[in-house]
Design an enzyme around this catalytic site. Structure first.
Site, PDB file in Angstrom:
ATOM      1  N   ALA A   1      47.716 -45.093  64.971  1.00  0.00           N
ATOM      2  CA  ALA A   1      48.190 -44.658  63.655  1.00  0.00           C
ATOM      3  C   ALA A   1      49.711 -44.648  63.591  1.00  0.00           C
ATOM      4  O   ALA A   1      50.297 -44.196  62.617  1.00  0.00           O
ATOM      5  CB  ALA A   1      47.633 -43.274  63.337  1.00  0.00           C
ATOM      6  N   SER A  57      50.723 -42.309  70.359  1.00  0.00           N
ATOM      7  CA  SER A  57      49.801 -41.699  71.311  1.00  0.00           C
ATOM      8  C   SER A  57      50.062 -42.236  72.720  1.00  0.00           C
ATOM      9  O   SER A  57      49.943 -41.500  73.702  1.00  0.00           O
ATOM     10  CB  SER A  57      48.360 -41.951  70.893  1.00  0.00           C
ATOM     11  N   ASP A  99      60.191 -42.892  71.161  1.00  0.00           N
ATOM     12  CA  ASP A  99      58.894 -42.201  71.188  1.00  0.00           C
ATOM     13  C   ASP A  99      58.796 -41.241  72.370  1.00  0.00           C
ATOM     14  O   ASP A  99      58.378 -40.093  72.233  1.00  0.00           O
ATOM     15  CB  ASP A  99      57.750 -43.229  71.271  1.00  0.00           C
TER      16      ASP A  99
HETATM   17  C1  GLA Z   1      57.738 -48.181  68.209  1.00  0.00           C
HETATM   18  C2  GLA Z   1      58.586 -48.178  69.475  1.00  0.00           C
HETATM   19  C3  GLA Z   1      59.868 -47.353  69.278  1.00  0.00           C
HETATM   20  C4  GLA Z   1      60.610 -47.779  68.023  1.00  0.00           C
HETATM   21  C5  GLA Z   1      59.655 -47.856  66.832  1.00  0.00           C
HETATM   22  C6  GLA Z   1      60.309 -48.438  65.615  1.00  0.00           C
HETATM   23  O1  GLA Z   1      57.244 -46.889  67.943  1.00  0.00           O
HETATM   24  O2  GLA Z   1      57.856 -47.660  70.557  1.00  0.00           O
HETATM   25  O3  GLA Z   1      60.686 -47.475  70.420  1.00  0.00           O
HETATM   26  O4  GLA Z   1      61.283 -48.985  68.219  1.00  0.00           O
HETATM   27  O5  GLA Z   1      58.503 -48.626  67.103  1.00  0.00           O
HETATM   28  O6  GLA Z   1      61.351 -47.624  65.176  1.00  0.00           O
END
Ligand code: GLA
Length: 389
Positions: free
Chosen positions: A124, A128, A173
Site C-alpha cells: 500500500a 512494510s 522509509d
Molecule cells: C520508496 C523508497 C523511498 C523513497 C520513496 C519515494 O518508498 O523506498 O526511499 O524514494 O519511494 O519518495
C-alpha cells in the site's frame, strides 16, 4: 484501542515466543511531502504511523535460521553460513538481507528463529518492507550485542533493500520507521542526515489513506530507472558546473540551459525533483506559520508533478487525487511513496471523513471497477524493543 490492536498482533507471535526471545516493533510510514527526493540528496517530511511490523527473534544453539511469516503461514529454513537472496517467496529477503549486513560488518552470527507478523497493509506504499528490515536490524543488534547506533541500523536496513530486494531505495522509509516521533513529522536532510522534528498539529483534521488496492509489477524496475534518469541529468550539468553533486544542487535555470534541448524526458524528471525540494521547504514554512491551506495546496502540486513530470502515478491514483481536489473538506491530497499503486494521502476535516470515504468508495468502484480501502493514520513513535532477554 491502539494498545488492543498492538496486543492482538503481538499475540499472533505467542506460539513462537520463548523466555529468551527478543521482540521488536517497527512502524510503517507516511510521507507528507518530498517524494522521490531522498535519493537525490534532498529533503523529506515523513512520520511513523500506528501500523507496524513485529519480529520475534529466538536464539538457537545450532547454525540454522528458521523464518516464519505468520500472516502468510510460510516458513523458510536456511543456515547462517549458506543463506542468500531468494526469488520466491520474497519475504525472507527482508530478514536475511539484514542478517547479511551484520556479517559484512564483521559480526558473527549463531542460528536463530524469527517469527514475523505485521498490521501494515502490504503493497500500500506504507513501507512494510522497511518496517520489517528495521525490526530485524534492532533484533539482531540485541541478539549479537553488536551495539550499533540507530543510524547505523537504518543504513543496514536500507542496504538490505538494495542488496536482497533489488530496490535502490533512498533512506527515507527506514529512517522514518526508526526515528519517528509521536505527533511529529521528521524533516530530514537526506544529504547530511540532519533532522528536525516538526510538530504536526492538525487538530480538527485527520490523515486518511485511500488505497487503490493495486500494486504495479513495474514499481521496482521503474523506481531504479527514475534514479538513473536523475543521475543522467546531473551528469549533463556537471561539465558546466563541476561543483554539482546531485539534483539537490541543481536549479531549473541549469536544467533549462543544459538538459532541456538534449533530452526532454530527463528534463521532466529532474525538473520535478528540483521543484519538489523547493516545495518541501515552502511546506515546512507553512507548517511553522500554521498555514495548513497553503501546505495542502503544495500536496496537490506534488501530485501533479509526480503524475505529469515524474510519471510514477497511475490511472487509479490520479482518479483518487482528482476526486478530492475540489472538496472543501480536503486540505491536500497526493499519491504517496514510490508510486504505480498504493495509497493517496489526504488531509481531511474530521467530521467529513466518513462521508468522504463513502463517496470516494462509490465513485472508485464505478469508474475503476475496483474496491477502495481506506485507513486513518496516526503519527506514532519509531522502532521500539518490546521485550528483550
Ligand atoms: C520508496 C523508497 C523511498 C523513497 C520513496 C519515494 O518508498 O523506498 O526511499 O524514494 O519511494 O519518495
Amino acid at each position: 484501542m491502539k494498545q488492543i490492536i498492538m496486543e492482538k498482533t503481538i499475540r499472533l507471535l505467542e506460539k513462537y515466543v520463548k523466555p529468551n526471545s527478543i521482540i521488536v516493533r517497527s512502524p510503517g510510514r507516511i510521507n507528507l511531502i518530498g517524494e522521490h527526493t531522498d535519493y537525490n540528496d534532498g529533503f523529506v517530511l515523513p512520520a511513523a504511523i500506528d501500523k507496524a511490523a513485529y519480529v520475534s527473534l529466538t536464539p538457537r544453539e545450532d547454525e540454522e535460521i528458521h523464518l516464519h511469516a505468520i500472516d502468510l503461514k510460510e516458513t523458510y529454513i536456511t543456515t547462517v553460513n549458506t543463506f542468500h537472496p531468494v526469488d520466491k517467496p520474497n519475504w525472507p529477503n527482508y530478514l536475511l538481507g539484514v542478517a547479511a549486513q551484520f556479517i559484512k560488518a564483521g559480526i558473527s552470527l549463531k542460528g536463530f528463529d524469527v517469527a514475523l507478523v505485521a498490521d501494515i497493509p502490504m503493497g500500500a506504499g506504507l513501507s512494510s518492507s522497511a518496517a520489517v528490515e528495521c525490526a530485524m536490524a534492532f533484533a539482531l543488534n540485541e541478539y549479537t550485542h553488536a551495539g550499533f547506533d540507530k543510524l547505523a541500523l537504518v543504513k543496514m536496513a536500507q542496504k538490505a533493500e538494495h542488496e536482497y530486494a533489488g530496490v535502490k531505495c533512498g533512506i527515507m522509509d527506514q529512517f522514518a520507521s526508526v526515528f519517528g516521533k509521536k505527533n511529529n513529522v521528521v524533516r530530514l536532510d537526506c544529504r547530511s542526515l540532519q533532522y528536525e522534528y516538526e510538530p504536526f498539529d492538525i487538530s480538527g483534521y485527520k490523515i486518511v489513506l485511500l488505497d487503490t488496492n493495486i500494486k504495479h509489477s513495474l514499481a521496482s524496475s521503474e523506481y531504479n530507472i527514475r534514479r538513473q534518469q536523475c543521475e543522467a541529468g546531473v551528469a549533463m550539468i556537471q561539465p558546466h558546473h563541476p561543483e554539482i553533486k546531485s539534483l539537490r544542487d541543481v536549479t531549473v535555470t541549469m536544467l533549462d540551459k543544459y538538459v532541456r534541448l538534449i533530452d526532454d524526458l530527463i528534463y521532466k524528471r529532474c525538473k520535478y525533483v528540483v521543484e519538489e525540494n523547493r516545495r518541501l521547504l515552502g511546506a515546512c514554512d507553512d507548517l511553522k506559520k500554521g498555514d495548513l491551506k497553503s501546505f495542502g495546496r503544495k500536496m496537490f502540486a506534488t501530485h501533479e508533478g509526480l503524475s505529469k513530470l515524474y510519471e510514477v502515478s497511475c490511472t487509479e491514483l490520479d482518479f483518487l487525487a482528482e476526486q478530492v481536489s475540489r472538496n472543501e473538506n480536503v486540505l491536500g491530497a497526493r499519491m504517496m511513496g514510490g508510486g504505480f499503486g498504493g495509497c493517496t494521502i489526504n488531509i481531511v476535516k474530521e467530521e467529513a471523513v466518513d462521508n468522504l470515504i463513502e463517496q470516494v468508495e462509490k465513485s472508485y468502484r464505478k469508474a475503476m471497477h475496483k474496491e477502495l480501502k481506506a485507513y486513518a493514520a496516526q503519527i506514532e513513535d519509531g522502532t521500539t524493543i518490546v521485550s528483550s532477554r
